[in-house]
Enzyme design. Sequence first.
Site, mmCIF file in Angstrom:
data_model
loop_
_atom_site.group_PDB
_atom_site.id
_atom_site.type_symbol
_atom_site.label_atom_id
_atom_site.label_comp_id
_atom_site.label_asym_id
_atom_site.label_seq_id
_atom_site.Cartn_x
_atom_site.Cartn_y
_atom_site.Cartn_z
ATOM 1 N N ILE A 155 3.801 -1.996 10.287
ATOM 2 C CA ILE A 155 4.322 -3.366 10.448
ATOM 3 C C ILE A 155 5.130 -3.484 11.743
ATOM 4 C CG2 ILE A 155 5.685 -5.203 9.381
ATOM 5 C CD1 ILE A 155 5.115 -3.887 6.643
ATOM 6 N N ALA B 137 12.411 0.933 9.889
ATOM 7 C CA ALA B 137 12.215 2.379 9.685
ATOM 8 C C ALA B 137 12.403 2.750 8.221
ATOM 9 C CB ALA B 137 13.203 3.166 10.546
ATOM 10 N N SER C 66 7.608 5.013 3.498
ATOM 11 C CA SER C 66 7.096 3.781 2.882
ATOM 12 C C SER C 66 6.055 3.983 1.786
ATOM 13 C CB SER C 66 6.492 2.900 3.984
ATOM 14 O OG SER C 66 5.309 3.503 4.485
ATOM 15 N N THR D 130 11.692 -4.979 0.381
ATOM 16 C CA THR D 130 10.346 -5.089 -0.197
ATOM 17 C C THR D 130 10.410 -5.771 -1.563
ATOM 18 O OG1 THR D 130 8.574 -3.790 -1.221
ATOM 19 C CG2 THR D 130 10.671 -2.683 -0.989
ATOM 20 N N ASP D 131 9.296 -6.368 -1.978
ATOM 21 C CA ASP D 131 9.263 -6.974 -3.317
ATOM 22 C C ASP D 131 9.367 -5.916 -4.420
ATOM 23 O OD1 ASP D 131 6.696 -5.852 -3.135
ATOM 24 O OD2 ASP D 131 5.629 -7.684 -3.688
ATOM 25 N N GLU D 132 9.116 -4.645 -4.064
ATOM 26 C CA GLU D 132 9.159 -3.598 -5.099
ATOM 27 C C GLU D 132 10.559 -3.385 -5.664
ATOM 28 O OE1 GLU D 132 6.914 -0.039 -4.567
ATOM 29 O OE2 GLU D 132 5.377 -1.061 -3.403
ATOM 30 N N TYR E 57 10.699 5.596 -4.223
ATOM 31 C CA TYR E 57 10.610 4.758 -3.018
ATOM 32 C C TYR E 57 11.374 3.447 -3.211
ATOM 33 C CZ TYR E 57 8.762 1.051 -0.033
ATOM 34 O OH TYR E 57 8.673 -0.036 0.803
ATOM 35 N N SER E 58 11.026 2.710 -4.268
ATOM 36 C CA SER E 58 11.622 1.377 -4.398
ATOM 37 C C SER E 58 13.108 1.461 -4.715
ATOM 38 C CB SER E 58 10.870 0.529 -5.421
ATOM 39 O OG SER E 58 10.800 1.157 -6.669
ATOM 40 N N LYS F 200 14.772 1.835 -1.388
ATOM 41 C CA LYS F 200 14.770 0.554 -0.665
ATOM 42 C C LYS F 200 15.789 -0.405 -1.287
ATOM 43 C CE LYS F 200 12.462 -0.710 2.225
ATOM 44 N NZ LYS F 200 12.663 -0.660 3.698
ATOM 45 N N ARG G 280 -1.412 -6.791 -7.058
ATOM 46 C CA ARG G 280 -0.519 -6.872 -5.899
ATOM 47 C C ARG G 280 -0.735 -8.230 -5.244
ATOM 48 N NH1 ARG G 280 1.233 -3.382 -8.434
ATOM 49 N NH2 ARG G 280 1.830 -1.268 -7.848
HETATM 50 P P1 NAD Z 1 5.038 2.908 7.949
HETATM 51 O O1 NAD Z 1 5.207 4.094 7.076
HETATM 52 O O2 NAD Z 1 3.696 2.564 8.481
HETATM 53 O O3 NAD Z 1 6.016 3.020 9.208
HETATM 54 C C1 NAD Z 1 7.337 3.490 9.104
HETATM 55 C C2 NAD Z 1 7.822 3.860 10.505
HETATM 56 O O4 NAD Z 1 9.185 4.287 10.401
HETATM 57 C C3 NAD Z 1 7.044 5.038 11.127
HETATM 58 O O5 NAD Z 1 6.751 4.745 12.470
HETATM 59 C C4 NAD Z 1 8.024 6.212 11.021
HETATM 60 O O6 NAD Z 1 7.855 7.161 12.062
HETATM 61 C C5 NAD Z 1 9.356 5.493 11.119
HETATM 62 N N1 NAD Z 1 10.468 6.236 10.478
HETATM 63 C C6 NAD Z 1 10.484 6.782 9.232
HETATM 64 N N2 NAD Z 1 11.666 7.389 9.009
HETATM 65 C C7 NAD Z 1 12.402 7.217 10.142
HETATM 66 C C8 NAD Z 1 13.705 7.612 10.524
HETATM 67 N N3 NAD Z 1 14.485 8.327 9.690
HETATM 68 N N4 NAD Z 1 14.168 7.265 11.748
HETATM 69 C C9 NAD Z 1 13.376 6.547 12.608
HETATM 70 N N5 NAD Z 1 12.134 6.174 12.304
HETATM 71 C C10 NAD Z 1 11.644 6.493 11.077
HETATM 72 O O7 NAD Z 1 5.655 1.682 7.109
HETATM 73 P P2 NAD Z 1 5.280 0.142 7.136
HETATM 74 O O8 NAD Z 1 4.254 -0.122 6.114
HETATM 75 O O9 NAD Z 1 5.099 -0.282 8.536
HETATM 76 O O10 NAD Z 1 6.655 -0.460 6.570
HETATM 77 C C11 NAD Z 1 7.693 -0.856 7.450
HETATM 78 C C12 NAD Z 1 8.865 -1.378 6.618
HETATM 79 O O11 NAD Z 1 8.429 -2.487 5.842
HETATM 80 C C13 NAD Z 1 9.431 -0.373 5.627
HETATM 81 O O12 NAD Z 1 10.825 -0.541 5.611
HETATM 82 C C14 NAD Z 1 8.810 -0.767 4.291
HETATM 83 O O13 NAD Z 1 9.642 -0.412 3.226
HETATM 84 C C15 NAD Z 1 8.743 -2.278 4.464
HETATM 85 N N6 NAD Z 1 7.694 -2.973 3.693
HETATM 86 C C16 NAD Z 1 6.400 -2.560 3.763
HETATM 87 C C17 NAD Z 1 5.407 -3.272 3.086
HETATM 88 C C18 NAD Z 1 3.953 -2.855 3.147
HETATM 89 O O14 NAD Z 1 3.131 -3.435 2.443
HETATM 90 N N7 NAD Z 1 3.582 -1.904 3.980
HETATM 91 C C19 NAD Z 1 5.757 -4.380 2.306
HETATM 92 C C20 NAD Z 1 7.098 -4.769 2.254
HETATM 93 C C21 NAD Z 1 8.052 -4.063 2.955
HETATM 94 O O1 TDX Z 2 -5.692 5.644 -3.829
HETATM 95 C C1 TDX Z 2 -5.131 4.664 -4.320
HETATM 96 N N1 TDX Z 2 -5.617 4.097 -5.464
HETATM 97 C C2 TDX Z 2 -5.027 3.045 -6.087
HETATM 98 O O2 TDX Z 2 -5.501 2.568 -7.115
HETATM 99 C C3 TDX Z 2 -3.934 4.085 -3.728
HETATM 100 C C4 TDX Z 2 -3.359 4.670 -2.476
HETATM 101 C C5 TDX Z 2 -3.357 3.005 -4.367
HETATM 102 N N2 TDX Z 2 -3.867 2.506 -5.508
HETATM 103 C C6 TDX Z 2 -3.208 1.359 -6.155
HETATM 104 C C7 TDX Z 2 -1.738 1.533 -6.418
HETATM 105 C C8 TDX Z 2 -1.205 0.117 -6.300
HETATM 106 O O3 TDX Z 2 -1.367 -0.562 -7.539
HETATM 107 O O4 TDX Z 2 -3.297 0.260 -5.239
HETATM 108 C C9 TDX Z 2 -2.111 -0.529 -5.262
HETATM 109 C C10 TDX Z 2 -1.513 -0.558 -3.865
HETATM 110 O O5 TDX Z 2 -1.055 0.749 -3.580
HETATM 111 P P1 TDX Z 2 -0.328 1.110 -2.187
HETATM 112 O O6 TDX Z 2 -1.213 0.706 -1.067
HETATM 113 O O7 TDX Z 2 0.124 2.526 -2.270
HETATM 114 O O8 TDX Z 2 0.891 0.065 -2.170
HETATM 115 P P2 TDX Z 2 2.097 -0.177 -3.194
HETATM 116 O O9 TDX Z 2 2.371 0.995 -4.032
HETATM 117 O O10 TDX Z 2 1.836 -1.495 -3.884
HETATM 118 O O11 TDX Z 2 3.314 -0.339 -2.123
HETATM 119 C C11 TDX Z 2 3.126 -1.100 -0.905
HETATM 120 O O12 TDX Z 2 3.657 -2.386 -1.005
HETATM 121 C C12 TDX Z 2 5.041 -2.548 -0.973
HETATM 122 C C13 TDX Z 2 3.715 -0.381 0.307
HETATM 123 O O13 TDX Z 2 3.211 0.938 0.360
HETATM 124 C C14 TDX Z 2 5.222 -0.381 0.273
HETATM 125 O O14 TDX Z 2 5.746 0.197 1.451
HETATM 126 C C15 TDX Z 2 5.700 -1.793 0.149
HETATM 127 O O15 TDX Z 2 7.095 -1.825 -0.006
#
Ligand code: NAD
Ligand code: TDX
Length: 337
Positions: free
Chosen positions: A13, A83, A86, A126-128, A151-152, A155, A215
């Site tokens: 993101i 950061a 995740s 996050t919504d989690e 994780y959640s 967060k 989701r």
């Molecule tokens: P990601 O795992 O792709 O990226 C995380 C980044 O943070 C990476 O570049 C990693 O190197 C960096 N990082 C991790 N620990 C660090 C530290 N201690 N110091 C500096 N950098 C560090 O994650 P993402 O999916 O891009 O998520 C970004 C943010 O959004 C997170 O805070 C996550 O909780 C939140 N979020 C994600 C989703 C989703 O669906 N992916 C949804 C809602 C909220």
């Molecule tokens: O191999 C898989 N099979 C499967 O059924 C994986 C990786 C996931 N899943 C399911 C688990 C969840 O119900 O799919 C759904 C989505 O899984 P993830 O992509 O791991 O996402 P989720 O656990 O919902 O969390 C994500 O959304 C909120 C992000 O990873 C978080 O960083 C964010 O906060």
Amino acid sequence: MKTVLVTGGAGFIGSNFINHILSERDDWFIVNLDKLTYAGNLENLKGIEENKNYAFVKGDIINGELIDFLFTKYSFNYVINFAAESHVDRSILGSEVFFQSNVIGTNVLLEAARRFEVERFLQISTDEVYGSLGAEGLFTETTPIAPNSPYSSSKAAADLMALSFHHTYGLPVLVTRCSNNYGSYQFPEKLIPLMIINALNDKKLPIYGDGLNVRDWIYVIDHNRAVEKVLENGRIGEVYNIGAEQEMTNIQIVKLILKHLGKSEDLIEFVKDRLGHDRRYAIDAAKIKTELNWKPEFVFEEAIERTIDWYLQNKEWWERIISGEYAKYYAEQYLTR
Ligand code: NAD
Ligand code: TDX
């Protein structure tokens, strides 16, 4: 001109956010601080190094000395803390690094932001943090916090700590709680990229449990436009939910991906459920829509096709990931169950 500390800007993101901001505006100088964990990848920001409004620093948000040095050097106006560790599955395998980065790291940033008197601090939550829903209802900003995974819960701790810094010290904090993102540069451990890549490689697609977990999906660009709005126009001390009213079961998503790629549903394999697997997330985003005039621009059917096409066109990007250091984890977690 605002100087903006973006942490985690080499992840999914954060890198989309930096690419978006620097392509649309020139009134922000962005310092991207990223530890470059397995999920951080500077290839996501190709070409950006040339931009005069951008600097990259490799480092950890828990490193207080480095954080103080950067706040002194750049006098940040804004901080956006993306950061984090995740991935829920990884937090189940081992939670320590989640508490280090997500909780302690956020605390270090908040302390610095307080001492250096930043104008706005946006915590990306996050919504989690709300836990799991039954078949009915939506998460609103006043839904009680009830996280279920390591994780959640990490967060949620960071989210509440950020709000407490507003309440206690008057730090100008904002918090966003967004639903599940999809789009380019998402690391292939998350559902959508994992399924696309496994399907392209004719590997099994592991669906947890009965595949009926729900989701609420949002395209990463819509999320990032909301982040920009909340940072600049949100009311200090407030929480904003972000979501696109796009609920899908996991099995629906996987079948859609297979259809788009012209692959057989025989690739689907139901596997052991995730421990403590949340059943349903769904976001009520009325507050950000009415207060900040934000709405999602992308419809799911188009944006998912765009995303699948991005993975088709960027095979080198994900092949390097699945054949590199990540390969062992990938093989153990996703190919041998
Ligand atoms: P990601 O795992 O792709 O990226 C995380 C980044 O943070 C990476 O570049 C990693 O190197 C960096 N990082 C991790 N620990 C660090 C530290 N201690 N110091 C500096 N950098 C560090 O994650 P993402 O999916 O891009 O998520 C970004 C943010 O959004 C997170 O805070 C996550 O909780 C939140 N979020 C994600 C989703 C989703 O669906 N992916 C949804 C809602 C909220
Ligand atoms: O191999 C898989 N099979 C499967 O059924 C994986 C990786 C996931 N899943 C399911 C688990 C969840 O119900 O799919 C759904 C989505 O899984 P993830 O992509 O791991 O996402 P989720 O656990 O919902 O969390 C994500 O959304 C909120 C992000 O990873 C978080 O960083 C964010 O906060």
